[in-house]
Design a protein around this motif. Structure first.
Motif, PDB file in Angstrom:
ATOM      1  N   LEU A  23       0.880  -0.934  -0.108  1.00  0.00           N
ATOM      2  CA  LEU A  23      -0.253  -0.119  -0.015  1.00  0.00           C
ATOM      3  C   LEU A  23       0.491   1.537   0.219  1.00  0.00           C
ATOM      4  O   LEU A  23       0.297   2.154  -0.316  1.00  0.00           O
ATOM      5  N   MET A  67      -8.620   3.346  -0.358  1.00  0.00           N
ATOM      6  CA  MET A  67      -8.178   4.408   0.284  1.00  0.00           C
ATOM      7  C   MET A  67      -8.142   5.761  -0.823  1.00  0.00           C
ATOM      8  O   MET A  67      -7.113   6.263   0.015  1.00  0.00           O
ATOM      9  N   VAL A 263      -5.072  -4.594   3.960  1.00  0.00           N
ATOM     10  CA  VAL A 263      -5.764  -3.306   4.739  1.00  0.00           C
ATOM     11  C   VAL A 263      -7.276  -3.594   4.358  1.00  0.00           C
ATOM     12  O   VAL A 263      -8.470  -2.818   5.057  1.00  0.00           O
ATOM     13  N   ARG A 267      -9.795  -1.927   7.121  1.00  0.00           N
ATOM     14  CA  ARG A 267     -10.918  -1.284   6.746  1.00  0.00           C
ATOM     15  C   ARG A 267     -12.090  -1.809   8.108  1.00  0.00           C
ATOM     16  O   ARG A 267     -12.568  -1.004   8.481  1.00  0.00           O
ATOM     17  N   PRO A 273      -8.859   5.345   5.725  1.00  0.00           N
ATOM     18  CA  PRO A 273      -8.242   5.581   4.599  1.00  0.00           C
ATOM     19  C   PRO A 273      -6.784   7.454   4.985  1.00  0.00           C
ATOM     20  O   PRO A 273      -6.184   7.299   4.437  1.00  0.00           O
ATOM     21  N   LEU A 277      -3.195   6.849   4.922  1.00  0.00           N
ATOM     22  CA  LEU A 277      -3.028   7.604   4.242  1.00  0.00           C
ATOM     23  C   LEU A 277      -1.723   8.713   4.677  1.00  0.00           C
ATOM     24  O   LEU A 277      -0.091   8.657   4.049  1.00  0.00           O
TER      25      LEU A 277
END
Ligand code: GLU
Length: 477
Positions: A23, A67, A263, A267, A273, A277
């Protein structure tokens, strides 16, 4: 920003779930493209048929979209350089294999896995690093024919030029030099006809116009091979930058045990997200100045992204840091983002109070489970008291709670009014007034501002808790 020719890509193999490591690779490439007004491409490296699946590809794309990492070119987005699934590019690769064979830069290799293993063993025993011994490098046409007639299916090997040095400038690590004599001739087409990683990865970057490749340092030693291939084919070479791999909180490679999360798991647990990030963008990349600790959106992260701020220090996964960003993200999230959290609340929480509950506790929670816990604290049976809470209740004494109960009906839900009446009745103020109330009503010694929480609490529940506290305060431990 004026558009540029900068094009980056994320090139995952759809063989499993997407984790923090890949990611972050996707994110860095997306940020680099955005920071230069360029394009971000998605390519599915699915030549390994036994391990790749369309289900994985679909999940991967859903994860990227969740994302907010949308791709300008690639599967489902289209683009001029497609197809973007390597399994559909066989004819393209065939053309380039033929070019290499015609120029004698590649040759069929008939060695079996067992023969290769024996050769590697012998080299190791002689203290040399194992590389292809060149057994099939100079077979005559007849020798090749004879092996084919025996039913052997050859791989195709790239002929690595002797006595040269491949030099390139790595965006993260600076100048890199690899003597070709340390690189054995390597396989570019497997015996089953499918393209090998070195080959299709490099050829596709060139044909798709990729200008910059940010990828894990585990690929660093692949790069000289890929550059040799591109040079042999007279294809453009991207700039490469190899980023340090993420390690677990114990410094060991990231795994389930030390913090690796997919991921899907992120979630499911309620990580937002934006938090993920912002965290990942700072793991191996330094933001300086005021944006260092600010929660930024993707464009904000991109605006301050610079390849020379990519670091070489180990990137250790740190859950506390991730939580820091989650706190900021929860604070700033809009209603739509947190709407699913409300749906996960227990039936005990009336539908028309859910948004108010979230507003009351938002700055004290990180996850939907925390909200659910507050739902219980405000609307459900009182959870077990922590020992420090019990001590506070005993210290306040039964008279304090008796007085609170006497003011309960007249002040109905109005916390400042309750506090004022109680102060007048008992003389308690400040901490001595608020802490025993907090402990009795919520079962905790710390938490969100009490007024809004109290305003939501049904009066029967408030009464019941004050009564319980009065009983407890009247007993000795
Ligand atoms: N499919 C490769 C991987 O997932 C891509 C490596 C690269 O970014 O070049 O590791």
């Amino acid at each position: 920003m004026t558009p540029t020719n900068v094009k980056t890509r994320f090139a995952p193999s759809p063989t499993g779930r997407m984790h923090l490591g890949n990611l972050r690779t996707a994110l860095f490439n997306a940020l680099l493209a955005r920071s230069r007004g360029g394009r971000f491409l998605l390519r599915l490296e699915d030549t390994d048929e036994s391990r790749s699946s369309d289900a994985h590809a679909q999940t991967l794309m859903a994860d990227l979209r969740w994302m907010g990492l949308h791709w300008d070119e690639g599967p489902e987005a289209g683009g001029e350089a497609g197809p973007y699934r390597q399994s559909e590019r066989g004819a393209v690769y065939e053309r380039y294999y033929r070019m290499l064979e015609a120029a004698d830069r590649a040759y069929p290799c008939f060695c079996t896995e067992r023969e290769l293993e024996l050769s590697r063993k012998a080299q190791r025993a002689a203290g040399r690093p194992p590389r292809y011994a060149g057994t099939c490098a100079h077979l005559t046409a007849e020798e090749r024919e004879r092996r084919r007639a025996e039913g052997r299916r050859p791989t195709l090997r790239f002929r690595v030029p002797a006595e040269k040095t491949v030099v390139f400038h790595d965006l993260v690590r600076g100048e890199q030099r690899f003597p070709t004599d340390e690189i054995g001739d390597f396989i570019i087409r497997r015996a089953d006809g499918t393209a090998a990683f070195f080959f299709c990865n490099a050829v596709d970057d060139a044909l798709m116009g990729v200008s910059h490749v940010l990828r894990g340092e585990d690929h660093l030693t692949n790069t000289p091979r890929q550059l040799l291939l591109l040079r042999a084919l007279d294809l453009p070479q991207p700039e490469y930058g190899h980023i340090n791999l993420i390690t677990g909180d114990d410094g060991a490679p990231l795994s389930k045990r030390n913090g690796s999360l997919s991921v899907a798991e992120l979630r499911e647990a309620g990580w937002l997200p934006e938090a993920v990030l912002n965290y990942l963008a700072r793991l191996g990349h330094h933001y300086t100045g005021e944006v260092e600790s600010q929660l930024l959106d993707l464009q904000g992260l991109a605006d301050a992204f610079r390849t020379d701020a990519l670091g070489r220090a180990p990137a250790r996964f740190d859950r506390h840091q991730l939580s820091y960003w989650q706190q900021l993200a929860v604070h700033r999230a809009d209603e739509a983002t947190l709407a699913p959290w409300l749906e996960r609340l227990d039936d005990a929480v009336p539908a028309d109070r859910r948004r108010a509950l979230l507003a009351a506790v938002r700055d004290n929670i990180l996850f939907p489970d925390d909200l659910a816990e507050w739902g219980q604290r405000v609307f459900g049976p009182l959870p077990e008291l922590a020992p420090d809470t019990e001590a506070v209740i005993r210290d306040a004494g039964p008279g304090f709670y008796e007085a609170a109960l006497a003011e309960l009906e007249t002040t109905a839900g109005d916390f400042p009014a309750l506090a004022k009446a109680l102060r007048q009745a008992t003389g308690a103020k400040g901490r001595q007034l608020f802490m025993p109330l907090r402990a009795a009503l919520t079962g905790l010694c710390r938490g969100p501002e009490l007024g809004p929480v109290y305003a939501l609490m049904p009066v029967d529940i408030a009464r019941c808790r004050l009564e319980q506290a009065r009983e407890l305060a009247a007993t000795t431990p």
